[in-house]
Write an enzyme that holds these catalytic residues in place. Structure first.
Site, PDB file in Angstrom:
ATOM      1  CE  LYS A   1      81.578  13.271  90.859  1.00 36.06           C
ATOM      2  NZ  LYS A   1      82.770  12.373  90.858  1.00 36.06           N
TER       3      LYS A   1
ATOM      4  N   GLY B   1      75.816   4.400  92.532  1.00 35.35           N
ATOM      5  CA  GLY B   1      77.070   4.187  93.255  1.00 35.35           C
ATOM      6  C   GLY B   1      76.825   3.360  94.501  1.00 35.35           C
ATOM      7  CB  SER B   2      78.928   2.818  97.472  1.00 32.94           C
ATOM      8  OG  SER B   2      79.047   4.137  97.930  1.00 32.94           O
TER       9      SER B   2
ATOM     10  N   GLY C   1      75.120   6.719  98.610  1.00 35.04           N
ATOM     11  CA  GLY C   1      73.716   6.922  98.254  1.00 35.04           C
ATOM     12  C   GLY C   1      72.907   7.491  99.415  1.00 35.04           C
TER      13      GLY C   1
ATOM     14  CD  GLU D   1      68.669   3.158  89.594  1.00 37.48           C
ATOM     15  OE1 GLU D   1      68.535   1.983  89.965  1.00 37.48           O
ATOM     16  OE2 GLU D   1      67.739   3.850  89.145  1.00 37.48           O
TER      17      GLU D   1
ATOM     18  CB  CYS E   1      75.831  -2.931  90.857  1.00 38.83           C
ATOM     19  SG  CYS E   1      74.998  -2.761  89.270  1.00 38.83           S
TER      20      CYS E   1
ATOM     21  CD  GLU F   1      78.707  -3.690  95.948  1.00 42.03           C
ATOM     22  OE1 GLU F   1      78.793  -2.623  96.566  1.00 42.03           O
ATOM     23  OE2 GLU F   1      78.128  -3.802  94.854  1.00 42.03           O
TER      24      GLU F   1
HETATM   25  P1  NAD Z   1      80.884   5.589  95.157  1.00 46.06           P
HETATM   26  O1  NAD Z   1      79.582   5.643  95.846  1.00 46.06           O
HETATM   27  O2  NAD Z   1      82.113   5.625  95.962  1.00 46.06           O
HETATM   28  O3  NAD Z   1      80.984   6.801  94.109  1.00 46.06           O
HETATM   29  C1  NAD Z   1      80.020   7.005  93.112  1.00 46.06           C
HETATM   30  C2  NAD Z   1      80.082   8.455  92.658  1.00 46.06           C
HETATM   31  O4  NAD Z   1      79.700   9.289  93.742  1.00 46.06           O
HETATM   32  C3  NAD Z   1      81.445   8.945  92.208  1.00 46.06           C
HETATM   33  O5  NAD Z   1      81.301   9.790  91.082  1.00 46.06           O
HETATM   34  C4  NAD Z   1      81.925   9.745  93.401  1.00 46.06           C
HETATM   35  O6  NAD Z   1      82.857  10.767  93.053  1.00 46.06           O
HETATM   36  C5  NAD Z   1      80.627  10.344  93.888  1.00 46.06           C
HETATM   37  N1  NAD Z   1      80.608  10.752  95.300  1.00 46.06           N
HETATM   38  C6  NAD Z   1      81.334  10.264  96.329  1.00 46.06           C
HETATM   39  N2  NAD Z   1      81.023  10.906  97.475  1.00 46.06           N
HETATM   40  C7  NAD Z   1      80.060  11.813  97.176  1.00 46.06           C
HETATM   41  C8  NAD Z   1      79.325  12.761  97.919  1.00 46.06           C
HETATM   42  N3  NAD Z   1      79.506  12.904  99.231  1.00 46.06           N
HETATM   43  N4  NAD Z   1      78.406  13.524  97.283  1.00 46.06           N
HETATM   44  C9  NAD Z   1      78.187  13.374  95.959  1.00 46.06           C
HETATM   45  N5  NAD Z   1      78.881  12.497  95.185  1.00 46.06           N
HETATM   46  C10 NAD Z   1      79.792  11.715  95.791  1.00 46.06           C
HETATM   47  O7  NAD Z   1      80.825   4.272  94.240  1.00 46.06           O
HETATM   48  P2  NAD Z   1      81.952   3.679  93.297  1.00 46.06           P
HETATM   49  O8  NAD Z   1      83.014   3.068  94.125  1.00 46.06           O
HETATM   50  O9  NAD Z   1      82.327   4.681  92.264  1.00 46.06           O
HETATM   51  O10 NAD Z   1      81.123   2.546  92.521  1.00 46.06           O
HETATM   52  C11 NAD Z   1      80.912   1.274  93.029  1.00 46.06           C
HETATM   53  C12 NAD Z   1      79.536   1.148  93.652  1.00 46.06           C
HETATM   54  O11 NAD Z   1      78.515   1.512  92.718  1.00 46.06           O
HETATM   55  C13 NAD Z   1      79.211  -0.280  94.055  1.00 46.06           C
HETATM   56  O12 NAD Z   1      78.595  -0.283  95.311  1.00 46.06           O
HETATM   57  C14 NAD Z   1      78.241  -0.748  92.973  1.00 46.06           C
HETATM   58  O13 NAD Z   1      77.412  -1.796  93.369  1.00 46.06           O
HETATM   59  C15 NAD Z   1      77.488   0.517  92.706  1.00 46.06           C
HETATM   60  N6  NAD Z   1      76.827   0.478  91.402  1.00 46.06           N
HETATM   61  C16 NAD Z   1      75.465   0.373  91.347  1.00 46.06           C
HETATM   62  C17 NAD Z   1      74.806   0.269  90.105  1.00 46.06           C
HETATM   63  C18 NAD Z   1      73.311   0.106  90.003  1.00 46.06           C
HETATM   64  O14 NAD Z   1      72.780   0.242  88.903  1.00 46.06           O
HETATM   65  N7  NAD Z   1      72.589  -0.180  91.072  1.00 46.06           N
HETATM   66  C19 NAD Z   1      75.567   0.311  88.939  1.00 46.06           C
HETATM   67  C20 NAD Z   1      76.941   0.427  89.035  1.00 46.06           C
HETATM   68  C21 NAD Z   1      77.576   0.519  90.267  1.00 46.06           C
END
Ligand code: NAD
Length: 496
Positions: free
Chosen positions: A190, A243-244, A248, A265, A299, A399
């Site tokens: 996804k 993601g965030s 997470g 992650e 990140c 962040e």
């Molecule tokens: P986000 O958490 O808002 O979204 C990430 C993904 O999760 C998207 O595809 C989104 O559609 C999906 N999502 C959202 N709600 C969900 C739910 N309830 N159930 C399942 N999936 C859901 O993050 P973002 O704004 O896309 O990305 C930025 C964040 O990602 C920052 O916090 C950044 O630090 C982090 N990040 C971490 C790493 C790492 O390797 N640790 C790498 C890149 C980004």
């Protein structure tokens, strides 16, 4: 002529963007409802560059079922045969190097100098690394136990689900799925709604490279519909989320309820300690690059600059000069060093943080301003910023995910470490000092997944990359451990 034509987008990239994009299930493109689309913008101009049909619950079910059926044959192939498919995908990416670089730059707003110099080649290296690793590493480990013939027998899990963020769509996709595929799993992906294009292009190349039906599936759409259904689907046997930290936690909960093993992650708020005996030119170069690379939407970037009092003014002068020199412009322009924010939402988030930080008493050494580079008057551009103050400020603690850093000072090593550990993120930190004994000691003591010395943003295959505390759990990426992480251990034993 529109702005994109002026940027000489290649015919191959344009043809892909103009094609009927949607989900990729069982080696077919699926558009369940052509009216329900994600409209993809170039964040440099706000021009619409593509329309991607969203998948729905049925699309997701079909994708998981296709991956479930494909698992039997894919998992039984010898690792070396799976490696042949993976190397063919790497070859296809190399043949389409310019196209994938343009698509990624355009979708996220990234400087093409970075997509061509880092994202695309490093992603290809990931494929080749895990393809070769899987052929070399034994899946089984014999156990030396008295009066017993015994072993650990490792087998792939089955269908692995992946949810990705918008900031490094191509790299994170490959870091995630390639070790899983190399180990014999099948995948359902996804991608972020904002930036799905490079993922779809990789799926297209995988099909052209001959990947069997159902091994790689992509379902487009929102997190609340597709993402949440994926991480509780009964036929998904392993989940990975990038993601965030907030999302997470929700995914961790959902996977816990469904008893799906999950790795997370998550976000970061990296610290860089700059000692008075550091090479200040090097520190200024590394840290200015850290917050402008991908417009600070990284990140693991370092946004908490913890600088020893005696050199704070000199360091500030050097780093501000570097930040002011960064060329800001359209991501596809060859001389651009930093592109726009990836979305209006992210631009507003950064501006709000800066306003709140200043209202809480931070001093703007370099204020972040909205910019309108020529030809990109509507884009989501802003200049790098540097605030300073004490470590209670919101801009030190949360962040921000933009080209913005916060500088605070320290007197001695213990105070510096206390500032690093005053918040709960633990993804990536760095320490700058010419005294390597001290630098190593401090690096060892920082509670964090990745601690770098005299550099920030250090990546290599074989060097595990992952986070602790608010920054994640469950294994990380890019190493032999990542490969084994996609193999489920079970034991076989016979009393003698
Ligand atoms: P986000 O958490 O808002 O979204 C990430 C993904 O999760 C998207 O595809 C989104 O559609 C999906 N999502 C959202 N709600 C969900 C739910 N309830 N159930 C399942 N999936 C859901 O993050 P973002 O704004 O896309 O990305 C930025 C964040 O990602 C920052 O916090 C950044 O630090 C982090 N990040 C971490 C790493 C790492 O390797 N640790 C790498 C890149 C980004």
């Amino acid at each position: 002529m529109n702005t994109l034509e002026a940027m000489h987008l290649s015919e191959a990239s344009q043809a892909f963007l103009d094609s009927e994009l949607g989900s990729f299930v069982n080696n077919e493109w699926v558009r369940p409802d052509a009216e329900s689309v994600s409209v993809i913008q170039d964040p440099c101009t706000t021009e619409v560059i593509a329309r991607v049909a969203k998948g729905n619950q049925s699309t997701l079910n079909e994708a998981v079922e296709a991956a479930h059926l494909a698992f039997n044959d894919w998992s039984r192939l010898p690792a070396v045969e799976r490696a042949v498919y993976l190397h063919r995908l790497a070859d296809a990416l190399e043949r389409n190097f310019d196209t994938i670089a343009e698509i990624e730059s355009l979708d996220v707003g990234k400087a093409i100098v970075n997509t061509k110099g880092f994202d695309i080649p490093f992603g290809v290296d990931c494929i080749r690394y895990f393809a070769d690793l899987a052929t070399a590493l034994p899946a089984d480990t014999p156990l030396a136990i008295k009066n017993m013939e015994a072993k650990i027998h490792r087998v792939p899990y089955g269908v692995c689900g992946f949810v990705f963020p918008w900031n490094f769509p191509y790299n994170l996709l490959l870091w995630g799925i390639i070790p899983a595929l190399a180990a014999g799993n099948t995948v359902v992906i996804k991608p972020a709604e904002l930036t799905p294009l490079s993922t779809l292009f990789v799926a297209k190349l995988a099909q052209e490279a001959g990947f069997p039906k159902g091994v790689i599936n992509v379902v487009t759409g929102s997190g609340s519909v597709i993402g949440s259904a994926l991480c509780s689907h009964p036929k998904v046997k392993r989940m990975s989320f990038t993601g965030s930290s907030e999302v997470g936690k929700q995914i961790g909960e959902a996977c816990g309820r469904a008893l799906i093993p999950c790795k997370l992650e998550l976000g970061g708020k990296g610290a860089a300690i700059v000692f008075e005996d550091a090479d200040l030119d090097l520190a200024a170069e590394q840290l200015s690059a850290a917050i402008t690379f991908n417009t600070g939407q990284v990140c693991c970037t370092a946004t908490r600059w913890i600088v020893q009092e005696s050199v704070a003014d000199t360091f500030t002068e050097k780093v501000v000069a570097k930040l002011k020199a960064v060329k800001i412009g359209h991501g596809l322009a060859a001389d651009t060093g930093m592109g726009p924010m990836a979305s209006e939402k992210q631009l507003n988030t950064v501006i709000d943080y800066l306003e709140t930080g200043k209202a809480q008493g931070a001093k703007a050494i370099l204020d972040g301003e909205r910019l309108q580079p020529s030809g990109c008057e509507k884009g989501y551009f802003m200049s790098p910023s540097l605030l300073s103050g004490d470590s209670s400020n919101i801009c030190f603690k949360e962040e921000i995910f933009g080209p913005s850093a916060y500088l605070t000072t320290f007197k001695d090593e213990e105070e510096a470490l206390a500032q690093v550990h005053s918040i709960d993120y633990g993804l990536a930190n760095s320490v700058f000092s010419e005294d390597l004994d001290k630098a190593r000691r401090v690096a060892d003591r920082m509670i964090c997944g990745n601690n770098w010395i005299n550099a920030h943003n250090v990546f290599a295959y074989g060097l595990p990359y992952g986070g602790v505390n608010l920054s994640g759990l469950g294994g990380g990426v890019n190493s032999p451990e990542t490969y084994y992480d996609y193999l489920r251990p079970q034991t076989v034993a016979r009393p003698l």
